[in-house]
Design a protein around this motif. Structure first.
Motif, PDB file in Angstrom:
ATOM      1  N   ARG A 198     -33.474  -1.643 -52.746  1.00 18.82           N
ATOM      2  CA  ARG A 198     -34.044  -2.413 -51.862  1.00 18.82           C
ATOM      3  C   ARG A 198     -35.364  -2.259 -51.640  1.00 18.82           C
ATOM      4  O   ARG A 198     -36.097  -3.298 -51.652  1.00 18.82           O
ATOM      5  CB  ARG A 198     -33.344  -2.030 -50.274  1.00 18.82           C
ATOM      6  CG  ARG A 198     -32.051  -2.869 -50.094  1.00 18.82           C
ATOM      7  CD  ARG A 198     -31.559  -2.492 -48.579  1.00 18.82           C
ATOM      8  NE  ARG A 198     -31.646  -1.317 -48.154  1.00 18.82           N
ATOM      9  CZ  ARG A 198     -30.429  -0.237 -48.351  1.00 18.82           C
ATOM     10  NH1 ARG A 198     -29.472  -0.856 -48.860  1.00 18.82           N
ATOM     11  NH2 ARG A 198     -30.567   1.126 -48.055  1.00 18.82           N
ATOM     12  N   ALA A 199     -35.875  -1.015 -51.981  1.00 19.95           N
ATOM     13  CA  ALA A 199     -37.457  -1.014 -51.690  1.00 19.95           C
ATOM     14  C   ALA A 199     -38.125  -1.457 -52.937  1.00 19.95           C
ATOM     15  O   ALA A 199     -39.149  -1.907 -52.718  1.00 19.95           O
ATOM     16  CB  ALA A 199     -37.528   0.699 -51.736  1.00 19.95           C
ATOM     17  N   ASN A 200     -37.364  -1.423 -54.208  1.00 24.51           N
ATOM     18  CA  ASN A 200     -38.401  -1.932 -55.445  1.00 24.51           C
ATOM     19  C   ASN A 200     -37.875  -3.457 -55.342  1.00 24.51           C
ATOM     20  O   ASN A 200     -38.919  -4.106 -55.739  1.00 24.51           O
ATOM     21  CB  ASN A 200     -37.381  -1.425 -56.678  1.00 24.51           C
ATOM     22  CG  ASN A 200     -37.856  -0.150 -57.041  1.00 24.51           C
ATOM     23  OD1 ASN A 200     -39.070   0.093 -57.432  1.00 24.51           O
ATOM     24  ND2 ASN A 200     -37.224   0.873 -56.606  1.00 24.51           N
ATOM     25  N   SER A 201     -37.290  -3.911 -54.583  1.00 29.85           N
ATOM     26  CA  SER A 201     -37.117  -5.499 -54.855  1.00 29.85           C
ATOM     27  C   SER A 201     -38.186  -6.242 -53.646  1.00 29.85           C
ATOM     28  O   SER A 201     -38.370  -7.229 -53.804  1.00 29.85           O
ATOM     29  CB  SER A 201     -35.743  -6.040 -53.878  1.00 29.85           C
ATOM     30  OG  SER A 201     -35.523  -5.782 -52.751  1.00 29.85           O
ATOM     31  N   ARG A 202     -38.733  -5.276 -52.812  1.00 29.73           N
ATOM     32  CA  ARG A 202     -39.725  -5.725 -51.862  1.00 29.73           C
ATOM     33  C   ARG A 202     -41.212  -6.000 -52.557  1.00 29.73           C
ATOM     34  O   ARG A 202     -42.097  -6.480 -51.854  1.00 29.73           O
ATOM     35  CB  ARG A 202     -39.883  -4.817 -50.728  1.00 29.73           C
ATOM     36  CG  ARG A 202     -38.550  -4.957 -49.870  1.00 29.73           C
ATOM     37  CD  ARG A 202     -38.803  -4.103 -48.584  1.00 29.73           C
ATOM     38  NE  ARG A 202     -37.607  -3.925 -47.994  1.00 29.73           N
ATOM     39  CZ  ARG A 202     -36.946  -2.910 -47.784  1.00 29.73           C
ATOM     40  NH1 ARG A 202     -37.397  -1.694 -48.295  1.00 29.73           N
ATOM     41  NH2 ARG A 202     -35.678  -2.942 -47.229  1.00 29.73           N
ATOM     42  N   GLY A 203     -41.219  -5.498 -53.758  1.00 27.62           N
ATOM     43  CA  GLY A 203     -42.565  -5.788 -54.322  1.00 27.62           C
ATOM     44  C   GLY A 203     -42.577  -5.871 -56.018  1.00 27.62           C
ATOM     45  O   GLY A 203     -42.073  -4.698 -56.478  1.00 27.62           O
ATOM     46  N   PRO A 204     -42.937  -6.683 -56.484  1.00 29.63           N
ATOM     47  CA  PRO A 204     -42.900  -6.951 -58.092  1.00 29.63           C
ATOM     48  C   PRO A 204     -43.466  -6.071 -58.698  1.00 29.63           C
ATOM     49  O   PRO A 204     -43.067  -6.016 -59.947  1.00 29.63           O
ATOM     50  CB  PRO A 204     -43.304  -8.573 -58.190  1.00 29.63           C
ATOM     51  CG  PRO A 204     -44.494  -8.534 -56.808  1.00 29.63           C
ATOM     52  CD  PRO A 204     -43.827  -8.034 -55.820  1.00 29.63           C
ATOM     53  N   LYS A 205     -44.347  -5.055 -58.363  1.00 28.90           N
ATOM     54  CA  LYS A 205     -45.076  -4.172 -59.231  1.00 28.90           C
ATOM     55  C   LYS A 205     -44.333  -2.759 -58.895  1.00 28.90           C
ATOM     56  O   LYS A 205     -44.472  -1.959 -59.800  1.00 28.90           O
ATOM     57  CB  LYS A 205     -46.743  -4.064 -58.877  1.00 28.90           C
ATOM     58  CG  LYS A 205     -47.565  -5.347 -59.190  1.00 28.90           C
ATOM     59  CD  LYS A 205     -48.838  -4.925 -58.687  1.00 28.90           C
ATOM     60  CE  LYS A 205     -49.606  -6.222 -59.071  1.00 28.90           C
ATOM     61  NZ  LYS A 205     -50.801  -6.197 -58.986  1.00 28.90           N
ATOM     62  N   ARG A 206     -43.609  -2.638 -58.072  1.00 24.28           N
ATOM     63  CA  ARG A 206     -42.748  -1.288 -57.703  1.00 24.28           C
ATOM     64  C   ARG A 206     -41.756  -0.812 -59.118  1.00 24.28           C
ATOM     65  O   ARG A 206     -41.834  -0.016 -59.364  1.00 24.28           O
ATOM     66  CB  ARG A 206     -41.974  -1.367 -56.606  1.00 24.28           C
ATOM     67  CG  ARG A 206     -42.990  -1.351 -55.462  1.00 24.28           C
ATOM     68  CD  ARG A 206     -41.976  -1.310 -54.139  1.00 24.28           C
ATOM     69  NE  ARG A 206     -43.074  -1.330 -52.921  1.00 24.28           N
ATOM     70  CZ  ARG A 206     -42.845  -1.614 -51.728  1.00 24.28           C
ATOM     71  NH1 ARG A 206     -41.397  -1.523 -51.347  1.00 24.28           N
ATOM     72  NH2 ARG A 206     -43.505  -1.384 -50.722  1.00 24.28           N
ATOM     73  N   PRO A 207     -41.256  -1.679 -59.353  1.00 25.03           N
ATOM     74  CA  PRO A 207     -40.214  -1.352 -60.714  1.00 25.03           C
ATOM     75  C   PRO A 207     -41.015  -1.141 -61.896  1.00 25.03           C
ATOM     76  O   PRO A 207     -40.625  -0.125 -62.616  1.00 25.03           O
ATOM     77  CB  PRO A 207     -39.234  -2.639 -60.990  1.00 25.03           C
ATOM     78  CG  PRO A 207     -39.419  -3.310 -59.471  1.00 25.03           C
ATOM     79  CD  PRO A 207     -40.611  -2.991 -58.908  1.00 25.03           C
ATOM     80  N   LEU A 208     -42.199  -1.698 -62.149  1.00 22.17           N
ATOM     81  CA  LEU A 208     -42.829  -1.523 -63.273  1.00 22.17           C
ATOM     82  C   LEU A 208     -43.786  -0.080 -62.963  1.00 22.17           C
ATOM     83  O   LEU A 208     -43.849   0.640 -63.995  1.00 22.17           O
ATOM     84  CB  LEU A 208     -44.073  -2.500 -63.612  1.00 22.17           C
ATOM     85  CG  LEU A 208     -43.665  -3.855 -63.538  1.00 22.17           C
ATOM     86  CD1 LEU A 208     -44.658  -4.841 -63.518  1.00 22.17           C
ATOM     87  CD2 LEU A 208     -42.985  -3.842 -64.867  1.00 22.17           C
ATOM     88  N   ALA A 209     -43.965   0.189 -61.916  1.00 19.60           N
ATOM     89  CA  ALA A 209     -44.403   1.687 -61.616  1.00 19.60           C
ATOM     90  C   ALA A 209     -43.381   2.545 -61.917  1.00 19.60           C
ATOM     91  O   ALA A 209     -43.926   3.691 -62.335  1.00 19.60           O
ATOM     92  CB  ALA A 209     -45.173   1.834 -60.060  1.00 19.60           C
ATOM     93  N   LEU A 210     -42.318   2.297 -61.461  1.00 17.21           N
ATOM     94  CA  LEU A 210     -41.339   3.440 -61.881  1.00 17.21           C
ATOM     95  C   LEU A 210     -41.085   3.759 -63.252  1.00 17.21           C
ATOM     96  O   LEU A 210     -40.805   4.818 -63.419  1.00 17.21           O
ATOM     97  CB  LEU A 210     -39.936   2.645 -61.168  1.00 17.21           C
ATOM     98  CG  LEU A 210     -38.752   3.586 -61.274  1.00 17.21           C
ATOM     99  CD1 LEU A 210     -38.642   4.985 -60.595  1.00 17.21           C
ATOM    100  CD2 LEU A 210     -37.588   2.778 -61.045  1.00 17.21           C
ATOM    101  N   LEU A 211     -41.225   2.293 -63.983  1.00 18.96           N
ATOM    102  CA  LEU A 211     -41.211   2.788 -65.398  1.00 18.96           C
ATOM    103  C   LEU A 211     -42.320   3.246 -66.128  1.00 18.96           C
ATOM    104  O   LEU A 211     -42.604   3.541 -67.181  1.00 18.96           O
ATOM    105  CB  LEU A 211     -40.632   1.561 -66.063  1.00 18.96           C
ATOM    106  CG  LEU A 211     -39.100   0.944 -65.477  1.00 18.96           C
ATOM    107  CD1 LEU A 211     -39.186  -0.436 -66.225  1.00 18.96           C
ATOM    108  CD2 LEU A 211     -38.099   1.864 -66.089  1.00 18.96           C
ATOM    109  N   GLY A 212     -43.622   3.397 -65.319  1.00 17.95           N
ATOM    110  CA  GLY A 212     -44.828   3.718 -65.948  1.00 17.95           C
ATOM    111  C   GLY A 212     -45.537   2.633 -66.902  1.00 17.95           C
ATOM    112  O   GLY A 212     -46.245   3.010 -67.490  1.00 17.95           O
ATOM    113  N   LEU A 213     -45.257   1.439 -66.211  1.00 17.57           N
ATOM    114  CA  LEU A 213     -46.110   0.254 -66.997  1.00 17.57           C
ATOM    115  C   LEU A 213     -47.121  -0.422 -66.131  1.00 17.57           C
ATOM    116  O   LEU A 213     -47.659  -1.441 -66.425  1.00 17.57           O
ATOM    117  CB  LEU A 213     -44.930  -0.699 -67.096  1.00 17.57           C
ATOM    118  CG  LEU A 213     -43.589  -0.209 -67.881  1.00 17.57           C
ATOM    119  CD1 LEU A 213     -42.663  -1.371 -68.164  1.00 17.57           C
ATOM    120  CD2 LEU A 213     -44.148  -0.049 -69.374  1.00 17.57           C
ATOM    121  N   THR A 214     -47.586   0.440 -65.155  1.00 22.42           N
ATOM    122  CA  THR A 214     -48.584  -0.142 -64.495  1.00 22.42           C
ATOM    123  C   THR A 214     -49.979   0.620 -64.469  1.00 22.42           C
ATOM    124  O   THR A 214     -49.557   1.843 -64.877  1.00 22.42           O
ATOM    125  CB  THR A 214     -48.411  -0.634 -62.910  1.00 22.42           C
ATOM    126  OG1 THR A 214     -48.031   0.609 -62.293  1.00 22.42           O
ATOM    127  CG2 THR A 214     -47.541  -1.511 -62.809  1.00 22.42           C
TER     128      THR A 214
END
Length: 86
Positions: free
Chosen positions: A70-86
């Protein structure tokens, strides 16, 4: 709104598209969602994406997968940050 009980609910929809944020507004994407993914290889593909997301959350040692999704679905950059891609 649920017609049976009158309650309002929020629906999160995930979409994979080649369009940029400038090319497709949320309203346009919502309109495209009318074609639900129930045929061909689409259900398997979406299950694969979901399993990859859950796997990434487990690697990040997330304890509550549902809350993290749910938390990651609220911001398009959050999943990328989780994967270290930002």
């Amino acid at each position: 709104m649920n017609r049976k009980n009158g309650k309002v609910s929020i629906k999160t929809v995930y979409a994979v598209t080649s369009l940029s944020a400038e090319q497709a507004t949320p309203a346009q994407l919502a309109n495209m969602d009318a074609s639900q993914l129930r045929t061909g290889s689409a259900p398997r593909t979406m299950a694969t994406w979901r399993n990859l997301a859950i796997g990434a959350l487990r690697i990040a040692r997330t304890h509550n997968i549902a809350a993290a999704l749910r938390a990651n679905s609220r911001g398009p950059k959050r999943p990328l940050a989780l994967l270290g891609l930002t």
